[in-house]
Design a protein around this motif. Structure first.
Motif, PDB file in Angstrom:
ATOM      1  N   PRO A 117      -4.841  -0.232   5.086  1.00  0.00           N
ATOM      2  CA  PRO A 117      -4.572   1.134   5.963  1.00  0.00           C
ATOM      3  C   PRO A 117      -5.697   2.093   5.633  1.00  0.00           C
ATOM      4  N   ASN A 118      -6.118   2.718   6.678  1.00  0.00           N
ATOM      5  CA  ASN A 118      -7.449   3.815   6.419  1.00  0.00           C
ATOM      6  C   ASN A 118      -7.311   4.832   7.693  1.00  0.00           C
ATOM      7  N   GLY A 119      -7.086   5.994   7.105  1.00  0.00           N
ATOM      8  CA  GLY A 119      -7.013   7.178   7.957  1.00  0.00           C
ATOM      9  C   GLY A 119      -7.815   8.405   7.337  1.00  0.00           C
ATOM     10  N   ALA A 120      -8.019   9.301   8.184  1.00  0.00           N
ATOM     11  CA  ALA A 120      -8.564  10.589   7.684  1.00  0.00           C
ATOM     12  C   ALA A 120      -7.684  11.303   6.758  1.00  0.00           C
ATOM     13  N   GLY A 121      -8.080  11.538   5.553  1.00  0.00           N
ATOM     14  CA  GLY A 121      -7.531  12.378   4.698  1.00  0.00           C
ATOM     15  C   GLY A 121      -6.336  11.311   3.737  1.00  0.00           C
ATOM     16  N   TRP A 122      -6.470  10.156   3.910  1.00  0.00           N
ATOM     17  CA  TRP A 122      -5.576   9.256   3.260  1.00  0.00           C
ATOM     18  C   TRP A 122      -6.002   8.915   1.903  1.00  0.00           C
ATOM     19  N   LEU A 123      -5.014   8.959   1.129  1.00  0.00           N
ATOM     20  CA  LEU A 123      -5.350   8.408  -0.291  1.00  0.00           C
ATOM     21  C   LEU A 123      -4.469   7.111  -0.269  1.00  0.00           C
ATOM     22  N   VAL A 124      -5.153   5.911  -0.347  1.00  0.00           N
ATOM     23  CA  VAL A 124      -4.341   4.641  -0.296  1.00  0.00           C
ATOM     24  C   VAL A 124      -4.430   3.878  -1.750  1.00  0.00           C
ATOM     25  N   VAL A 125      -3.465   3.419  -2.141  1.00  0.00           N
ATOM     26  CA  VAL A 125      -3.198   2.759  -3.604  1.00  0.00           C
ATOM     27  C   VAL A 125      -2.748   1.480  -3.059  1.00  0.00           C
ATOM     28  N   SER A 126      -3.280   0.460  -3.655  1.00  0.00           N
ATOM     29  CA  SER A 126      -2.604  -1.013  -3.234  1.00  0.00           C
ATOM     30  C   SER A 126      -2.138  -1.676  -4.641  1.00  0.00           C
ATOM     31  N   LEU A 127      -1.270  -2.631  -4.333  1.00  0.00           N
ATOM     32  CA  LEU A 127      -0.818  -3.391  -5.530  1.00  0.00           C
ATOM     33  C   LEU A 127      -0.360  -4.779  -4.887  1.00  0.00           C
ATOM     34  N   ASP A 128      -1.055  -5.790  -5.627  1.00  0.00           N
ATOM     35  CA  ASP A 128      -0.517  -7.227  -5.280  1.00  0.00           C
ATOM     36  C   ASP A 128      -0.056  -7.957  -6.364  1.00  0.00           C
ATOM     37  N   TRP A 129       0.754  -8.800  -5.804  1.00  0.00           N
ATOM     38  CA  TRP A 129       1.382  -9.723  -6.572  1.00  0.00           C
ATOM     39  C   TRP A 129       1.732 -11.171  -5.783  1.00  0.00           C
ATOM     40  N   TRP A 139       0.899  -1.243   0.149  1.00  0.00           N
ATOM     41  CA  TRP A 139      -0.295  -0.068   0.089  1.00  0.00           C
ATOM     42  C   TRP A 139       0.862   1.054   0.092  1.00  0.00           C
ATOM     43  N   ALA A 140       0.637   2.119  -0.854  1.00  0.00           N
ATOM     44  CA  ALA A 140       1.125   3.400  -0.844  1.00  0.00           C
ATOM     45  C   ALA A 140       0.192   4.390  -0.084  1.00  0.00           C
ATOM     46  N   ILE A 141       0.504   5.138   0.806  1.00  0.00           N
ATOM     47  CA  ILE A 141      -0.490   5.928   1.384  1.00  0.00           C
ATOM     48  C   ILE A 141       0.044   7.486   1.094  1.00  0.00           C
ATOM     49  N   PHE A 142      -0.830   8.303   0.819  1.00  0.00           N
ATOM     50  CA  PHE A 142      -0.753   9.753   0.319  1.00  0.00           C
ATOM     51  C   PHE A 142      -1.504  10.514   1.231  1.00  0.00           C
ATOM     52  N   SER A 143      -1.107  11.640   1.690  1.00  0.00           N
ATOM     53  CA  SER A 143      -1.985  12.504   2.510  1.00  0.00           C
ATOM     54  C   SER A 143      -1.307  13.782   2.615  1.00  0.00           C
ATOM     55  N   SER A 144      -2.360  15.172   2.594  1.00  0.00           N
ATOM     56  CA  SER A 144      -1.630  16.372   2.439  1.00  0.00           C
ATOM     57  C   SER A 144      -0.958  16.496   3.634  1.00  0.00           C
ATOM     58  N   LYS A 145      -1.417  16.087   5.042  1.00  0.00           N
ATOM     59  CA  LYS A 145      -0.831  16.291   6.447  1.00  0.00           C
ATOM     60  C   LYS A 145      -0.095  15.055   6.671  1.00  0.00           C
ATOM     61  N   PRO A 146       1.005  15.359   7.816  1.00  0.00           N
ATOM     62  CA  PRO A 146       1.749  14.163   8.199  1.00  0.00           C
ATOM     63  C   PRO A 146       0.934  13.318   9.061  1.00  0.00           C
ATOM     64  N   PHE A 147       1.385  12.012   9.024  1.00  0.00           N
ATOM     65  CA  PHE A 147       0.529  11.172   9.805  1.00  0.00           C
ATOM     66  C   PHE A 147       1.800  10.213  10.402  1.00  0.00           C
ATOM     67  N   GLU A 148       1.278   9.298  11.446  1.00  0.00           N
ATOM     68  CA  GLU A 148       2.299   8.537  12.039  1.00  0.00           C
ATOM     69  C   GLU A 148       2.204   6.795  11.047  1.00  0.00           C
ATOM     70  N   VAL A 149       3.127   6.423  10.808  1.00  0.00           N
ATOM     71  CA  VAL A 149       3.437   5.267   9.912  1.00  0.00           C
ATOM     72  C   VAL A 149       2.858   4.014  10.925  1.00  0.00           C
ATOM     73  N   ALA A 150       3.073   4.353  12.040  1.00  0.00           N
ATOM     74  CA  ALA A 150       2.959   3.079  12.829  1.00  0.00           C
ATOM     75  C   ALA A 150       1.306   2.794  12.844  1.00  0.00           C
TER      76      ALA A 150
END
Length: 95
Positions: free
Chosen positions: A78-90, A55-66
């Motif tokens: 992953p799910n958080g307020a203001g997060w844009l989450v893109v996933s890749l599976d292999w 998962w690549a997690i993008f946000s306009s604000k800082p967030f804790e990776v933990a």
């Protein structure tokens, strides 16, 4: 739409169920990124067979990776307020 500037983290869960942080490699907070920035590190495949989701997690604000890593460890995306989450599976199979 992926933010042109903001913060980024990359996390994964492999076929053995191990959750990992791929980026940033040594920070508690997601890393600042720009639209044309390449990540400074590469991800090397290991010997673990089976499916892996990244998962690549993008946000306009800082967030804790933990926070993202704990969700992945619990079997959730992953799910958080203001997060844009893109996933890749292999799936890695034996040669």
């Amino acid at each position: 739409k992926v933010p042109t500037e903001g913060y980024l983290a990359v996390v994964s869960k492999d076929g053995a169920g191990t959750a990992s942080v791929y980026f940033p490699s040594s920070s508690v907070l997601a890393a600042k990124h720009g639209a044309a920035a390449l990540l400074p590190d590469a991800i090397e495949l290991d010997d673990v067979l089976g499916p892996e989701r990244v998962w690549a997690i993008f946000s306009s604000k800082p967030f804790e990776v933990a926070a993202a890593l704990e969700q992945v460890k619990a079997g959730k995306a992953p799910n958080g307020a203001g997060w844009l989450v893109v996933s890749l599976d292999w799936t890695k199979v034996a040669p």
